[in-house]
Design a protein around this motif. Structure first.
Motif, short mmCIF file in Angstrom:
data_model
loop_
_atom_site.label_atom_id
_atom_site.label_comp_id
_atom_site.label_asym_id
_atom_site.label_seq_id
_atom_site.Cartn_x
_atom_site.Cartn_y
_atom_site.Cartn_z
N SER A 168 14.22 -8.69 14.85
CA SER A 168 15.56 -7.96 14.84
C SER A 168 16.10 -7.45 15.89
N HIS A 169 17.02 -6.99 15.91
CA HIS A 169 17.47 -6.08 17.28
C HIS A 169 16.79 -4.92 17.31
N THR A 170 15.95 -4.46 16.22
CA THR A 170 15.20 -3.00 16.48
C THR A 170 13.78 -3.62 15.87
N PRO A 171 12.95 -4.31 16.98
CA PRO A 171 11.43 -4.98 16.38
C PRO A 171 10.59 -3.96 16.31
N ARG A 172 10.96 -2.58 16.61
CA ARG A 172 10.01 -1.45 16.48
C ARG A 172 10.61 -0.27 16.39
N SER B 165 0.84 -1.19 -0.04
CA SER B 165 -0.06 0.02 0.10
C SER B 165 0.87 1.26 -0.09
N GLY B 166 2.16 1.11 -0.14
CA GLY B 166 3.09 2.23 -0.21
C GLY B 166 4.38 1.41 -0.41
N LYS B 167 5.62 2.13 -0.55
CA LYS B 167 6.92 1.74 -0.71
C LYS B 167 7.20 1.28 0.68
N LEU B 168 8.31 0.49 0.50
CA LEU B 168 9.09 0.26 1.79
C LEU B 168 9.88 1.15 2.55
N HIS B 169 9.99 1.21 3.76
CA HIS B 169 10.68 2.25 4.64
C HIS B 169 11.63 1.78 5.59
N LEU B 170 12.28 2.36 6.34
CA LEU B 170 13.26 2.13 7.30
C LEU B 170 12.73 1.19 8.27
N GLY B 171 11.73 1.14 8.82
CA GLY B 171 10.89 0.47 9.57
C GLY B 171 10.97 -1.05 9.12
N HIS B 172 10.56 -1.33 7.74
CA HIS B 172 10.75 -2.44 7.24
C HIS B 172 12.14 -3.27 7.06
N TYR B 173 12.90 -2.24 7.03
CA TYR B 173 14.28 -2.36 6.52
C TYR B 173 14.97 -3.17 7.93
N GLY C 297 13.37 -3.67 10.71
CA GLY C 297 12.46 -4.77 11.57
C GLY C 297 12.67 -6.18 10.86
N SER C 298 12.63 -6.05 9.59
CA SER C 298 12.38 -7.28 8.87
C SER C 298 13.36 -7.71 7.75
N LEU C 299 13.69 -6.76 6.98
CA LEU C 299 14.43 -6.94 5.81
C LEU C 299 15.86 -7.42 6.24
N VAL D 153 9.67 -11.06 11.17
CA VAL D 153 8.70 -9.82 11.32
C VAL D 153 9.28 -8.64 12.36
N GLY D 154 8.48 -7.54 12.22
CA GLY D 154 8.63 -6.62 13.29
C GLY D 154 7.56 -7.17 14.52
N GLU D 155 7.71 -6.33 15.65
CA GLU D 155 7.16 -6.64 16.77
C GLU D 155 5.40 -6.70 16.81
N ASP D 156 4.96 -5.81 15.86
CA ASP D 156 3.39 -5.77 15.66
C ASP D 156 2.98 -6.87 15.16
N GLN D 157 3.84 -8.06 14.71
CA GLN D 157 3.06 -9.05 14.02
C GLN D 157 3.15 -10.24 14.76
N ILE D 158 3.62 -10.23 16.08
CA ILE D 158 3.78 -11.45 17.00
C ILE D 158 2.29 -11.90 17.15
#
Ligand code: ATP
Ligand code: MG
Length: 335
Positions: free
Chosen positions: A184-188, A13-21, A23-25, A149-154
């Motif tokens: 990841s080490h930065t889950p959020r 629904s948009g491009k990927l951002h630093l949170g995706h990077y 948190g998960s990439l 995934v990031g923390e919100d996906q738990i």
């Protein structure tokens, strides 16, 4: 030996951002070396809250695919796929819908927060409300054991595992596999506003494709410490977005700790720390942007087509096991 399976995805629904990077990439880049990894562009899920704007989703499928390739998701190592082109996922969702109560969906904290954020009342689309079930179908279709995934996906992984347990118990099978969230080490990662998680729908993110000027503009907009007015004032590091980003992205941890110390004492200005963060982020994003610009649409479409075909065969196999377990395989082998 058979490789373990990982599955992840993002809503286009948009491009990927630093949170995706962060948190998960970062984990996906690592996992693709040793796992059989599926990277899904979850366009059906994106439609659940964007169904009136399908053109936005269509466009962003390719933008997200480009982001993946630019970051280093390698189509030789990971299978890239488009969710909507695998109808077996929708059928699995339909079976799982029976195994989840409305009350349980209402308790899902991530969905609860998103309903609030989007202001849904009696306007809440059933499709959006049920998207954790469709996510369970995505994860189980590939028998994924790990989901970076990031923390919100738990809560989504928890809900998936409940479905797996219930399905296997009721239908006396072991065809579905439980999954584990890998953080990841930065889950959020916090947004540049300092209030919420960085998220595309909140407009508080730095996109991987932002140009140099835009990155700088956003860095200098970041929320710091409102009481740190003069350079000589002691400043607060906790809740300070610039330090949260330096923690997440700056390679030299000692340097960051040293800066925090000086900031706390007073004598270090926001312009200095923002300047350093800007340099750090420019160095990270410049090569990603260059690789992105070099990609052509036909090449990306072909990669998605190849990956989606490969993935569909896997989903078909799982679906046939699921039908057999339920006992609705009336025409077994004849289709
Ligand atoms: P939306 O605003 O549409 O929900 P989003 O920006 O939150 O979008 P998603 O597509 O919901 O992004 O998330 C995709 C993946 O990226 C998920 O695994 C999610 O946990 C992770 N992710 C997204 N934002 C962040 C963040 N700020 N920090 C860590 N991980 C994140
Ligand atoms: Mg989100």
């Amino acid at each position: 030996m058979k490789k373990k399976v990982a599955l992840t995805g993002d809503r286009p629904s948009g491009k990927l951002h630093l949170g995706h990077y962060i948190g998960s990439l970062v984990n996906r880049l690592r996992l693709q070396e040793t796992y059989d990894q599926y990277v899904m562009i979850a366009d059906l899920q994106a439609l659940t809250d964007n169904f009136e704007h399908p053109e936005k989703i269509r466009e962003n499928v390719f933008e997200v695919a480009k982001d993946y390739l630019a970051v280093g998701i390698d189509p030789q190592k990971s299978t890239l796929l488009i969710q909507s082109q695998i109808p077996e996922l929708a059928e699995l969702t339909f079976f799982y819908l029976n195994l989840v109560t409305v009350a349980r969906l209402e308790r899902n904290p991530t969905v609860k927060a998103e309903i609030k954020q989007k202001g849904y009342t009696d306007t809440l689309p059933a499709g959006f409300f049920c998207y954790p079930i469709s996510q369970a179908a995505d994860i189980t279709a590939f028998k994924a054991e790990v989901v970076p995934v990031g923390e919100d996906q738990i809560p989504m992984i928890e809900q998936t595992n409940e479905i797996v347990g219930k399905f296997n118990r009721i239908y006396h099978t072991d065809c579905l596999v439980e999954a584990e969230a890998l953080l990841s080490h930065t889950p959020r990662l916090v947004g540049i506003d300092g209030k919420n998680k960085a998220s595309k729908s909140l407009g508080n993110t730095i996109f991987l494709s932002d140009d140099a000027q835009e990155i700088k503009r956003k860095v200098f907009m970041m929320y710091t410490d409102p009481n740190h007015v003069k350079v000589s004032d002691p400043g607060q590091v906790e809740g300070n977005v610039v330090f949260e980003y330096l923690d997440a992205f700056h390679a030299n941890k000692e340097e960051v700790e040293d800066l925090k110390e000086r900031y706390r004492k007073g004598g270090l200005g926001d312009t200095t720390i923002k300047g350093l963060l800007n340099t750090t982020l420019q160095a990270l994003l410049e090569p990603i942007r260059a690789r992105r610009q070099a990609l052509c649409e036909d090449e990306v479409r072909e990669i998605l087509w190849q990956g989606t075909q490969r993935a569909r065969l896997v989903a078909q196999k799982t679906l046939s096991e699921v039908r057999t377990a339920i006992g609705i395989d009336y025409f077994l082998g004849r289709f």
